[in-house]
Scaffold this active site. Sequence first.
Site, short mmCIF file in Angstrom:
data_model
loop_
_atom_site.label_atom_id
_atom_site.label_comp_id
_atom_site.label_asym_id
_atom_site.label_seq_id
_atom_site.Cartn_x
_atom_site.Cartn_y
_atom_site.Cartn_z
N ASP A 68 37.15 38.67 30.53
CA ASP A 68 38.64 38.45 30.28
C ASP A 68 38.99 36.99 30.06
O ASP A 68 38.02 36.06 30.11
CB ASP A 68 39.30 38.60 31.55
CG ASP A 68 38.77 38.39 32.76
OD1 ASP A 68 37.99 37.37 32.93
OD2 ASP A 68 39.16 38.92 33.96
N ASN A 132 43.50 43.17 45.35
CA ASN A 132 44.29 44.39 45.26
C ASN A 132 43.49 45.26 44.48
O ASN A 132 43.99 46.49 43.92
CB ASN A 132 45.44 43.99 44.16
CG ASN A 132 45.06 43.42 43.01
OD1 ASN A 132 44.17 43.30 42.37
ND2 ASN A 132 46.38 43.04 42.05
N HIS A 134 41.61 44.93 41.72
CA HIS A 134 41.50 44.66 40.17
C HIS A 134 40.03 44.43 40.20
O HIS A 134 39.46 44.10 40.73
CB HIS A 134 42.44 43.79 39.46
CG HIS A 134 42.14 42.34 39.91
ND1 HIS A 134 43.18 41.40 39.63
CD2 HIS A 134 41.18 41.68 40.00
CE1 HIS A 134 42.67 39.99 39.87
NE2 HIS A 134 41.36 40.46 40.25
N GLU A 139 44.91 45.36 36.64
CA GLU A 139 45.83 45.40 37.64
C GLU A 139 45.73 46.97 38.21
O GLU A 139 45.92 47.76 37.36
CB GLU A 139 46.94 44.75 37.63
CG GLU A 139 46.87 43.35 37.13
CD GLU A 139 46.41 42.27 38.20
OE1 GLU A 139 45.72 42.66 39.02
OE2 GLU A 139 46.68 41.03 38.13
P1 PGA Z 1 37.38 35.36 42.91
O1 PGA Z 1 38.07 36.48 41.97
O2 PGA Z 1 35.86 35.40 42.47
O3 PGA Z 1 38.08 34.20 42.28
O4 PGA Z 1 37.61 35.65 44.06
C1 PGA Z 1 37.63 37.70 41.61
C2 PGA Z 1 38.81 38.61 40.94
O5 PGA Z 1 39.95 38.34 41.12
O6 PGA Z 1 38.27 39.47 40.14
#
Ligand code: PGA
Length: 231
Positions: A68, A132, A134, A139
């Site tokens: 992304d 959450n 995702h 999302e």
């Molecule tokens: P993080 O993010 O590695 O910064 O915790 C992971 C995500 O939100 O997919």
Amino acid sequence: MFSITCFSNGKELDIAAADVFSEQLRQKPSSVLGLATGSTPEGLYALLSEKCARGEISFRDAETFNLDEYAGLSPDDPNSYGFYMRDKLFSHTDINPNKTHLPGKGDENGAYDAKIAAAGGIDLQLLGIGRNGHIGFNEPGTPFESTTHMAELTESTRAANSRFFASLSDVPEYAVTMGLSTIMQAKKILLLIKGQEKFRAFAAAYLDAPSPCVPASVLQLHNDVEVFISS
Ligand code: PGA
């Protein structure tokens, strides 16, 4: 099908994850790698950079596709994922910059998926998970059939990512992300889960019936998902 390994700390998880990537590159130097950003893979990328500097692995023939990218940030913006990837990995390796890809404008509606298919499909996809549930910026509520698309970030995701920005209002509201179906096309998936605040999301993804309410639960329908967990 999940294979789950728990590690006593994040460093051990990073070492094991770096071994998975190193083995992938040794077995197939022209591997197509799906990459992720955020805090979780930073240790992995540092180890891969060191291994490359020591000549133990090479990215010379590899091609990469990131999950992304924020919409509306220039590639030189320190908060863009393009900047992150150059800073944490690409500039420390022998990868050909022309063979590194992040989704951007014009990659929605099948274009990024077509580029991935033209490269031969993703051999190994790295994933983190959001609180959450995702994966990428898919999302809760994102259809399992989704391909690469423009996604509106939830307020909880913007709040979680605001730690990298000067203020919450600077966090972009949209991003282009591989869809859940794009991710599911990968031949093998390595899901890294670091930190107890992620355990509840993984438990829902692993134990509950697959549902778009928990995007990571789609992984139950994949036949080769390796999960590494540490507190
Ligand atoms: P993080 O993010 O590695 O910064 O915790 C992971 C995500 O939100 O997919």
